[in-house]
Design a protein around this motif. Structure first.
Motif, mmCIF file in Angstrom:
data_model
loop_
_atom_site.group_PDB
_atom_site.id
_atom_site.type_symbol
_atom_site.label_atom_id
_atom_site.label_comp_id
_atom_site.label_asym_id
_atom_site.label_seq_id
_atom_site.Cartn_x
_atom_site.Cartn_y
_atom_site.Cartn_z
ATOM 1 N N SER A 101 0.844 -1.193 0.000
ATOM 2 C CA SER A 101 0.000 0.000 0.000
ATOM 3 C C SER A 101 0.879 1.242 0.000
ATOM 4 C CB SER A 101 -0.932 0.024 1.215
ATOM 5 O OG SER A 101 -0.207 0.306 2.396
ATOM 6 N N GLU A 102 0.238 2.402 -0.138
ATOM 7 C CA GLU A 102 0.887 3.688 0.064
ATOM 8 C C GLU A 102 0.404 4.233 1.408
ATOM 9 O OE1 GLU A 102 3.128 4.456 -1.949
ATOM 10 O OE2 GLU A 102 2.573 4.249 -4.064
ATOM 11 N N CYS A 103 1.254 5.019 2.084
ATOM 12 C CA CYS A 103 0.907 5.460 3.434
ATOM 13 C C CYS A 103 1.426 6.867 3.693
ATOM 14 C CB CYS A 103 1.482 4.488 4.470
ATOM 15 S SG CYS A 103 1.127 4.934 6.191
ATOM 16 N N VAL A 104 0.606 7.671 4.359
ATOM 17 C CA VAL A 104 0.989 8.997 4.847
ATOM 18 C C VAL A 104 0.672 9.032 6.333
ATOM 19 C CG1 VAL A 104 0.475 11.471 4.753
ATOM 20 C CG2 VAL A 104 0.543 10.115 2.644
ATOM 21 N N ALA B 195 7.634 15.733 10.974
ATOM 22 C CA ALA B 195 6.260 15.732 11.476
ATOM 23 C C ALA B 195 5.324 14.951 10.569
ATOM 24 C CB ALA B 195 5.764 17.164 11.637
ATOM 25 N N LEU B 196 5.553 15.032 9.275
ATOM 26 C CA LEU B 196 4.720 14.359 8.281
ATOM 27 C C LEU B 196 5.613 13.522 7.388
ATOM 28 C CD1 LEU B 196 1.923 14.208 6.683
ATOM 29 C CD2 LEU B 196 2.843 16.079 5.302
ATOM 30 N N GLN B 197 5.200 12.286 7.099
ATOM 31 C CA GLN B 197 6.022 11.433 6.229
ATOM 32 C C GLN B 197 5.150 10.602 5.313
ATOM 33 O OE1 GLN B 197 9.165 9.191 8.114
ATOM 34 N NE2 GLN B 197 9.940 8.434 6.180
ATOM 35 N N TYR B 198 5.662 10.429 4.100
ATOM 36 C CA TYR B 198 5.108 9.452 3.155
ATOM 37 C C TYR B 198 6.042 8.256 3.115
ATOM 38 C CZ TYR B 198 5.127 6.963 -1.263
ATOM 39 O OH TYR B 198 5.186 5.967 -2.203
ATOM 40 N N ALA B 199 5.475 7.050 3.125
ATOM 41 C CA ALA B 199 6.285 5.837 2.990
ATOM 42 C C ALA B 199 5.402 4.717 2.434
ATOM 43 C CB ALA B 199 6.873 5.413 4.332
ATOM 44 N N PRO B 200 5.865 4.014 1.420
ATOM 45 C CA PRO B 200 5.106 2.872 0.919
ATOM 46 C C PRO B 200 5.345 1.632 1.781
ATOM 47 C CG PRO B 200 7.124 3.077 -0.318
ATOM 48 C CD PRO B 200 7.112 4.214 0.659
ATOM 49 N N TRP C 288 9.922 3.733 5.901
ATOM 50 C CA TRP C 288 10.194 5.021 6.531
ATOM 51 C C TRP C 288 11.691 5.264 6.725
ATOM 52 C CZ3 TRP C 288 12.864 5.414 11.091
ATOM 53 C CH2 TRP C 288 13.074 4.205 11.783
ATOM 54 N N ASP C 289 12.456 4.199 6.978
ATOM 55 C CA ASP C 289 13.881 4.378 7.289
ATOM 56 C C ASP C 289 14.754 4.435 6.042
ATOM 57 O OD1 ASP C 289 13.333 1.699 6.754
ATOM 58 O OD2 ASP C 289 14.895 0.945 8.086
ATOM 59 N N MET C 290 14.179 4.157 4.871
ATOM 60 C CA MET C 290 14.944 4.200 3.630
ATOM 61 C C MET C 290 14.640 5.447 2.795
ATOM 62 S SD MET C 290 16.581 1.415 4.049
ATOM 63 C CE MET C 290 17.387 1.205 2.469
ATOM 64 N N LEU C 291 13.541 6.129 3.108
ATOM 65 C CA LEU C 291 13.088 7.242 2.281
ATOM 66 C C LEU C 291 12.861 8.485 3.135
ATOM 67 C CD1 LEU C 291 10.497 5.251 0.119
ATOM 68 C CD2 LEU C 291 12.864 5.790 -0.473
ATOM 69 N N ALA C 292 13.870 8.866 3.889
ATOM 70 C CA ALA C 292 13.739 9.997 4.809
ATOM 71 C C ALA C 292 13.513 11.317 4.083
ATOM 72 C CB ALA C 292 14.981 10.089 5.697
ATOM 73 N N GLU D 170 6.503 5.480 -4.462
ATOM 74 C CA GLU D 170 7.470 4.385 -4.492
ATOM 75 C C GLU D 170 6.852 3.005 -4.305
ATOM 76 O OE1 GLU D 170 10.635 4.774 -5.106
ATOM 77 O OE2 GLU D 170 11.189 6.830 -4.587
ATOM 78 N N GLY D 171 5.539 2.941 -4.080
ATOM 79 C CA GLY D 171 4.914 1.644 -3.876
ATOM 80 C C GLY D 171 4.825 0.824 -5.145
ATOM 81 N N ASP D 172 4.539 -0.452 -4.985
ATOM 82 C CA ASP D 172 4.385 -1.357 -6.122
ATOM 83 C C ASP D 172 2.911 -1.529 -6.499
ATOM 84 O OD1 ASP D 172 7.091 -1.791 -6.417
ATOM 85 O OD2 ASP D 172 7.128 -3.547 -5.098
ATOM 86 N N VAL D 173 2.040 -0.620 -6.021
ATOM 87 C CA VAL D 173 0.604 -0.728 -6.273
ATOM 88 C C VAL D 173 0.144 0.494 -7.064
ATOM 89 C CG1 VAL D 173 0.058 -2.160 -4.284
ATOM 90 C CG2 VAL D 173 0.196 0.312 -3.994
ATOM 91 N N SER D 174 -0.873 0.302 -7.899
ATOM 92 C CA SER D 174 -1.415 1.405 -8.682
ATOM 93 C C SER D 174 -2.861 1.714 -8.317
ATOM 94 C CB SER D 174 -1.339 1.085 -10.181
ATOM 95 O OG SER D 174 -2.073 -0.088 -10.482
#
Length: 387
Positions: free
Chosen positions: A108-111, A126-131, A139-143, A186-190
């Motif tokens: 999934s994609e996540c905020v 304060a705000l992060q996007y991470a797949p 989260w730890d690879m896409l700071a 960066e997710g693998d979902v569309s």
């Protein structure tokens, strides 16, 4: 002429009938003036606990996600591109999360908001996007996909996400300027449904399918794309189990009959091992190698990012061993995340070809490396011969 018009209209009808369901599965919800108003009622949402309640607050229908409720997802709904807006009062002491294109806990994609940062307009995370890739939150690879965000923990905040095929803009309270612009999702979902997690109150959830406000469907430029100093071509072998406390010994090193697989880096020079292998509750070790060709004997600094443990050799000789564990004293700046800022290694290059061999171990969230030479003086080849 009438026959031609009827034929054209029939073609348009068939196109719309076949293309709209591919964009959006709407759970029977109606689109009015291009907007889907999503009911915050129990029959529309799936939660495996009894810790979600639905009520009217000042004549506004709300969804209350209580402590330890777990994930609450919208049933039979499919979102691909468009605008999503809602009012959000995050209460959780740590995180409050929103998911889109949610297919499962694996993808999934996540905020999300880090709620302890509420009221701190200078908190850079304060705000992060991470797949989620293979069940791993990156989260730890896409700071670089995080930002300051001025929000309230005890009052309503208005969230707006504009999502194209490959980009996203996030607005928080101030609707004139995005607080975070993600140039490539960066997710693998569309496509997938919507979901919430973390103690919070949700109201006024609306979706505008396909409305991307001029945001392009193609990825934005990689800010490192024009920088030739990044080592972008590697080879790897399949990971092996590697119990905690163990250091690589002769039996753990690559063998002559190992099958090497070529891999190119992703954006910002990241070798993203998570996308290939996910994470494992047990520690695993993988070997990467590349080649640097120098026209003379020289020392060369390499800026180096990694997660979580590395063993670096050049021409068969150890030159660097280190760890980058989040929330441990040994973690690297920035705060245990994989970044080109993590460290630097002085490479003793000999004239001709030099083999760089790197062991990477991991059992916590994402894993991978980033490597960039500080200059290319006297370097005639950087990784090209590994493909």
């Amino acid at each position: 002429m009438k026959k031609t018009s009827r034929f054209i209209l029939s073609i348009i009808y068939v196109f719309l009938a076949t293309s709209l369901p591919a964009q959006q599965k709407s759970n029977g919800l109606k689109v009015k003036d291009g907007i889907i108003t999503v009911p915050l009622e129990k029959s529309y949402w799936q939660n495996d606990s009894s810790r979600v309640s639905y009520k009217k607050t000042q004549d506004v229908q709300t969804m209350h996600i209580h402590p330890k409720a777990g994930l609450t997802r919208l049933k039979d709904f499919e979102f691909a591109t468009g605008t999503i807006e809602f009012d959000w009062q995050p209460i959780d002491t740590m995180f409050s999360s929103f998911y889109f294109r949610f297919q499962s806990n694996e993808a999934s994609e996540c905020v999300y908001l880090r709620t302890p940062r509420a009221g701190n307009s200078l908190a850079m995370d304060a705000l992060q996007y991470a797949p989620f890739l293979k069940g791993v939150n990156l989260w730890d690879m896409l700071a670089h996909y995080q930002a300051p965000a001025n929000f309230s923990k005890r009052k309503w905040n208005h969230i707006k996400l504009v999502i194209s095929e490959k980009q996203m803009q996030i607005y928080l309270n101030d609707q004139t300027k995005p607080v975070l612009w993600v140039p490539q999702l960066e997710g693998d979902v569309s496509r997938g449904t919507l979901a919430f997690d973390g103690e919070s109150i949700i109201a006024n959830l609306k979706v505008k399918p396909g409305s991307i406000e001029g945001l392009t469907n193609t990825p934005g430029i990689d800010p490192t794309a024009n920088d030739p100093r990044y080592i972008r071509h590697w080879q790897l072998i399949e990971p092996i189990d590697f119990p905690y406390g163990r250091e690589p010994k002769s039996d753990d090193f690559p063998k002559s009959d190992n099958k090497w697989i070529s891999i190119n880096t992703e954006r910002r020079g990241l070798v993203n091992l998570t996308r290939l292998y996910g994470v494992n509750p047990n520690r695993r070790l993988i070997w990467l190698k590349t080649k640097i060709t120098s026209d003379n004997d020289q020392q060369k600094w390499m800026d180096f990012g990694f997660s979580d443990e590395v063993w670096v050799l050049i021409n068969g000789r150890y030159i660097y061993v280190d760890k980058n564990y989040y929330a441990h004293p040994i973690m690297k700046a920035p705060f245990g995340r994989c970044s080109i800022e993590n460290s630097a290694i002085n490479l003793p290059l000999q004239k001709g070809d030099n083999e760089i061999l790197i062991g990477v171990a991991n059992s916590f969230y994402g894993w991978g490396i980033i490597a960039r030479l500080r200059d290319l003086n006297g370097i005639t080849s950087l990784g090209e011969n590994t493909l």
